[in-house]
Write an enzyme that holds these catalytic residues in place. Sequence first.
Site, PDB file in Angstrom:
ATOM      1  N   TYR A 143      35.176  31.280  36.446  1.00 31.38           N
ATOM      2  CA  TYR A 143      35.332  32.179  35.296  1.00 31.38           C
ATOM      3  C   TYR A 143      34.758  31.563  34.023  1.00 31.38           C
ATOM      4  O   TYR A 143      34.341  32.272  33.118  1.00 31.38           O
ATOM      5  CB  TYR A 143      36.819  32.473  35.047  1.00 31.38           C
ATOM      6  CG  TYR A 143      37.375  33.656  35.796  1.00 31.38           C
ATOM      7  CD1 TYR A 143      37.254  33.744  37.170  1.00 31.38           C
ATOM      8  CD2 TYR A 143      38.039  34.677  35.123  1.00 31.38           C
ATOM      9  CE1 TYR A 143      37.793  34.819  37.852  1.00 31.38           C
ATOM     10  CE2 TYR A 143      38.574  35.754  35.796  1.00 31.38           C
ATOM     11  CZ  TYR A 143      38.453  35.818  37.155  1.00 31.38           C
ATOM     12  OH  TYR A 143      38.997  36.888  37.825  1.00 31.38           O
ATOM     13  N   LYS A 194      38.273  26.539  49.518  1.00 33.18           N
ATOM     14  CA  LYS A 194      37.177  26.823  50.458  1.00 33.18           C
ATOM     15  C   LYS A 194      36.454  25.504  50.691  1.00 33.18           C
ATOM     16  O   LYS A 194      35.236  25.377  50.522  1.00 33.18           O
ATOM     17  CB  LYS A 194      36.260  27.909  49.856  1.00 33.18           C
ATOM     18  CG  LYS A 194      35.238  28.481  50.808  1.00 33.18           C
ATOM     19  CD  LYS A 194      35.806  29.362  51.900  1.00 33.18           C
ATOM     20  CE  LYS A 194      34.721  29.752  52.889  1.00 33.18           C
ATOM     21  NZ  LYS A 194      35.226  30.462  54.070  1.00 33.18           N
ATOM     22  N   ASP A 226      39.727  32.579  52.986  1.00 29.09           N
ATOM     23  CA  ASP A 226      39.579  33.751  53.863  1.00 29.09           C
ATOM     24  C   ASP A 226      40.776  33.867  54.810  1.00 29.09           C
ATOM     25  O   ASP A 226      41.345  34.940  55.002  1.00 29.09           O
ATOM     26  CB  ASP A 226      38.242  33.719  54.631  1.00 29.09           C
ATOM     27  CG  ASP A 226      37.963  32.383  55.313  1.00 29.09           C
ATOM     28  OD1 ASP A 226      38.668  31.382  55.035  1.00 29.09           O
ATOM     29  OD2 ASP A 226      37.025  32.331  56.133  1.00 29.09           O
ATOM     30  N   ASP A 250      42.867  35.252  41.512  1.00 29.01           N
ATOM     31  CA  ASP A 250      42.685  36.637  41.061  1.00 29.01           C
ATOM     32  C   ASP A 250      42.777  37.570  42.255  1.00 29.01           C
ATOM     33  O   ASP A 250      43.488  38.580  42.236  1.00 29.01           O
ATOM     34  CB  ASP A 250      41.320  36.764  40.369  1.00 29.01           C
ATOM     35  CG  ASP A 250      41.050  38.180  39.901  1.00 29.01           C
ATOM     36  OD1 ASP A 250      41.955  38.791  39.310  1.00 29.01           O
ATOM     37  OD2 ASP A 250      39.932  38.679  40.143  1.00 29.01           O
ATOM     38  N   ASP A 254      46.279  39.967  43.789  1.00 24.00           N
ATOM     39  CA  ASP A 254      46.259  41.427  43.985  1.00 24.00           C
ATOM     40  C   ASP A 254      46.748  41.786  45.396  1.00 24.00           C
ATOM     41  O   ASP A 254      47.474  42.764  45.574  1.00 24.00           O
ATOM     42  CB  ASP A 254      44.847  42.001  43.778  1.00 24.00           C
ATOM     43  CG  ASP A 254      44.626  42.497  42.348  1.00 24.00           C
ATOM     44  OD1 ASP A 254      45.308  42.000  41.435  1.00 24.00           O
ATOM     45  OD2 ASP A 254      43.767  43.380  42.150  1.00 24.00           O
TER      46      ASP A 254
HETATM   47  C1  IPM Z   1      43.700  39.643  36.130  1.00 26.34           C
HETATM   48  C2  IPM Z   1      42.514  40.520  35.792  1.00 26.34           C
HETATM   49  C3  IPM Z   1      41.588  39.734  34.880  1.00 26.34           C
HETATM   50  C4  IPM Z   1      41.090  38.537  35.665  1.00 26.34           C
HETATM   51  C5  IPM Z   1      40.423  40.549  34.297  1.00 26.34           C
HETATM   52  C6  IPM Z   1      40.883  41.796  33.594  1.00 26.34           C
HETATM   53  C7  IPM Z   1      39.570  39.710  33.381  1.00 26.34           C
HETATM   54  O1  IPM Z   1      41.900  40.953  36.949  1.00 26.34           O
HETATM   55  O2  IPM Z   1      44.401  39.222  35.185  1.00 26.34           O
HETATM   56  O3  IPM Z   1      43.931  39.394  37.310  1.00 26.34           O
HETATM   57  O4  IPM Z   1      40.105  38.637  36.403  1.00 26.34           O
HETATM   58  O5  IPM Z   1      41.690  37.479  35.532  1.00 26.34           O
HETATM   59 MG    MG Z   2      42.958  40.454  38.720  1.00 29.98          MG
END
Ligand code: IPM
Ligand code: MG
Length: 360
Positions: A143, A194, A226, A250, A254
């Site tokens: 990032y 990884k 993975d 990230d 999710d």
């Molecule tokens: C998160 C989001 C952010 C990230 C974006 C909005 C920059 O997806 O907080 O997980 O990638 O960190």
């Molecule tokens: Mg995110």
Amino acid sequence: MTQNYRITLLPGDGIGPEIIAVAVQVLEAIAPQFDLSFSFTEALLGGAAIDATGSPLPEETLTTCRNSDAILLAAIGGYKWDNLPRAQRPETGLLGLRSGLGLFANLRPATILPQLVDASSLKREVVEGVDLMVVRELTGGVYFGEPKGIFQTETGEKRGFNTMAYTESEIDRIAKVGFETAQKRNKKLCSVDKANVLEVSQLWRDRVTAMSADYPDVELSHLYVDNAAMQLVRNPRQFDTILTSNLFGDILSDIAAMLTGSIGMLPSASLGANGPGVYEPVHGSAPDIAGQDKANPMAQVLSAAMMLRYDLNQPAAAAKLEEAVVGVLDAGFRTGDIFSEGNQLVGCDRISKELLSRLA
Ligand code: IPM
Ligand code: MG
């Protein structure tokens, strides 16, 4: 004596203003019960800041944040700003806030509440009892790595690139948070990398392994990312604390969020070595439902609870908010994102009223 806290509010975009308003109301409702008072200062971030000032992270916002005890953030972004140059995008403001405040540790719990098992897209027997924490590195890795960019090559073709890099000290400080988080939980830490392909991951694995000598009570394991993604949907109960880098965290957070049925339920904390932390829902700004009284404010309320627990050291007040959320779920109230048969579909306002009546 009443303890006063200065809280910076960053409502951001989309459903942000609606849900942060609920968090403010519940904090104000419980304040007198715990001899607390809050001074809220609103600041601009993301699309709202772009519209007002041209920048997604005005200097004034950083200053206001630095002068507060904790920061409550809702969500940023939306279609309107998606095609602006990168420097002016809402996401750039969020990344600038993280690095500007030195928030290198991101804690994302994913706990499945029994009331919401049926809202998960996975089978009940897979998700029941899931209770894990993703510790994500937040100010390094691909990032932020340099060099990066999109350049013209000699053949006239463009080439885009980023750099995934970690120094030893960056790895060590997040690994420490990982081990300490595991110590407070079920003492199992799974580091995800990884290392079979990436040098940066090899260094990560070496450092984490070396550090495990200092934490003999924590059982350390390693997974390639993975495989970790696969294991998260195959058998998520095997995980207690997951330690990983910025990009992998990230993605995995999710997945972990979706196990619980709704990303609309999950809070997060972003912490630095010192100074105020940022508390925000894991979900985004949901521009498609903004302003329609459809948003689920629970992740925002649970983020306020995390703020009370981690930055303000008010665990009883935090527990009170968490109990109110559970109470509202127990009573069968659901926003669209967590709705399942047999419950009552309501909007953000109604959830807010139900929370407040339980906090009175
Ligand atoms: C998160 C989001 C952010 C990230 C974006 C909005 C920059 O997806 O907080 O997980 O990638 O960190
Ligand atoms: Mg995110």
